[in-house]
Design a protein around this motif. Structure first.
Motif, PDB file in Angstrom:
ATOM      1  N   UNK A 150       0.847  -1.220  -0.065  1.00 16.97           N
ATOM      2  CA  UNK A 150      -0.047   0.019   0.002  1.00 16.97           C
ATOM      3  C   UNK A 150       1.015   1.199   0.100  1.00 16.97           C
ATOM      4  N   UNK A 151       0.713   2.002  -0.904  1.00 12.98           N
ATOM      5  CA  UNK A 151       1.647   3.344  -1.056  1.00 12.98           C
ATOM      6  C   UNK A 151       1.220   4.267  -1.881  1.00 12.98           C
ATOM      7  N   UNK A 152       1.660   5.461  -1.685  1.00 10.44           N
ATOM      8  CA  UNK A 152       1.172   6.826  -2.294  1.00 10.44           C
ATOM      9  C   UNK A 152      -0.475   6.775  -2.822  1.00 10.44           C
ATOM     10  N   UNK A 153      -1.299   6.461  -1.927  1.00 14.40           N
ATOM     11  CA  UNK A 153      -2.660   6.750  -1.825  1.00 14.40           C
ATOM     12  C   UNK A 153      -3.348   5.370  -2.451  1.00 14.40           C
ATOM     13  N   UNK A 154      -2.466   4.464  -3.168  1.00 13.24           N
ATOM     14  CA  UNK A 154      -3.043   3.360  -3.654  1.00 13.24           C
ATOM     15  C   UNK A 154      -3.321   2.147  -2.510  1.00 13.24           C
ATOM     16  N   UNK A 155      -4.721   1.685  -2.596  1.00 13.81           N
ATOM     17  CA  UNK A 155      -4.721   0.661  -1.381  1.00 13.81           C
ATOM     18  C   UNK A 155      -4.204  -0.660  -1.940  1.00 13.81           C
ATOM     19  N   UNK A 156      -4.507  -1.451  -1.126  1.00 15.48           N
ATOM     20  CA  UNK A 156      -3.384  -2.664  -1.125  1.00 15.48           C
ATOM     21  C   UNK A 156      -3.715  -3.217  -2.582  1.00 15.48           C
ATOM     22  N   UNK A 157      -2.476  -3.653  -3.270  1.00 17.48           N
ATOM     23  CA  UNK A 157      -2.370  -4.052  -4.362  1.00 17.48           C
ATOM     24  C   UNK A 157      -1.241  -5.016  -4.611  1.00 17.48           C
ATOM     25  N   UNK A 158      -0.951  -5.658  -5.792  1.00 13.59           N
ATOM     26  CA  UNK A 158       0.234  -6.487  -5.586  1.00 13.59           C
ATOM     27  C   UNK A 158       1.471  -5.865  -6.438  1.00 13.59           C
ATOM     28  N   UNK A 159       2.478  -6.204  -5.762  1.00 12.34           N
ATOM     29  CA  UNK A 159       3.931  -5.857  -6.420  1.00 12.34           C
ATOM     30  C   UNK A 159       4.416  -7.051  -6.496  1.00 12.34           C
ATOM     31  N   UNK A 160       5.237  -7.439  -7.543  1.00  8.51           N
ATOM     32  CA  UNK A 160       6.009  -8.565  -7.681  1.00  8.51           C
ATOM     33  C   UNK A 160       7.605  -8.709  -7.773  1.00  8.51           C
TER      34      UNK A 160
END
Ligand SMILES: [Zn+2]
Ligand SMILES: [Zn+2]
Length: 178
Positions: free
Chosen positions: A93-103
């Motif tokens: 979760x970063x920069x105003x983006x809610x939980x999402x995937x990074x790989x």
């Protein structure tokens, strides 16, 4: 919404990037890559160099292949792209983006992050067999990739330019017939 927000934004960015290779090429300068980076709200490292631009440009044919592949071919591309990058999925979760995937880590080269992000998004397209959301532009002579995220699956053109051009052509065809 057809897919999760991060999947949709990754698909839109990948399609825009693949289509930038269609003539006339619209990704020829570091400044145009900067614009793409801003428009699609990327985070993480961004070198703003010719080398980075060349890497992103070189990724485009592969993105196009992936986005226009049939389902089984797409799986092969996705698996190869994730393997090559050493992808390791995690929720962030970063920069105003809610939980999402990074790989991959945010300091990896931009082209690597775009490749992995697109592969991760395609997982969401492949699993429910939503490959029909991807196609080629219906406009005469255009080979642009189309991603249809609309509820009624009505999108046929890669851009409003193509949609307008076809509307004008259809109008003219009706005029000459009468
Ligand atoms: Zn992110
Ligand atoms: Zn088009």
């Amino acid at each position: 919404m057809a897919f999760a927000h991060d999947t949709e934004s990754a698909l839109l960015a990948a399609v825009a990037l693949a289509n930038s290779a269609e003539p006339p090429d619209t990704l020829e300068t570091v400044a145009s890559l900067e614009e793409f980076f801003e428009e699609h709200r990327y985070s993480g490292s961004h070198a703003r160099t010719r080398e980075e631009l060349d890497e992103v440009r070189a990724l485009r044919p592969r993105l196009r292949e992936l986005l226009t592949a049939d389902r089984d071919e797409a799986v092969a591309h996705v698996n190869a792209m994730l393997f090559e990058a050493g992808a390791l999925p995690r929720l962030v979760r970063h920069d105003g983006w809610d939980w999402h995937l990074h790989a991959v880590e945010p300091d990896r080269p931009l082209a690597t992050r775009i490749a992995v992000e697109t592969a991760m998004a395609m997982i969401d397209v492949i699993r429910p067999d939503e490959m029909s959301r991807l196609g080629i532009c219906a406009a005469d002579g255009c080979a642009g990739v189309v991603v249809d995220l609309s509820r009624n699956r009505s999108r046929r053109f890669c851009s409003t330019t193509c949609g307008n051009r076809e509307a004008v052509a259809a109008y003219r065809a009706r005029q000459t017939r009468t």
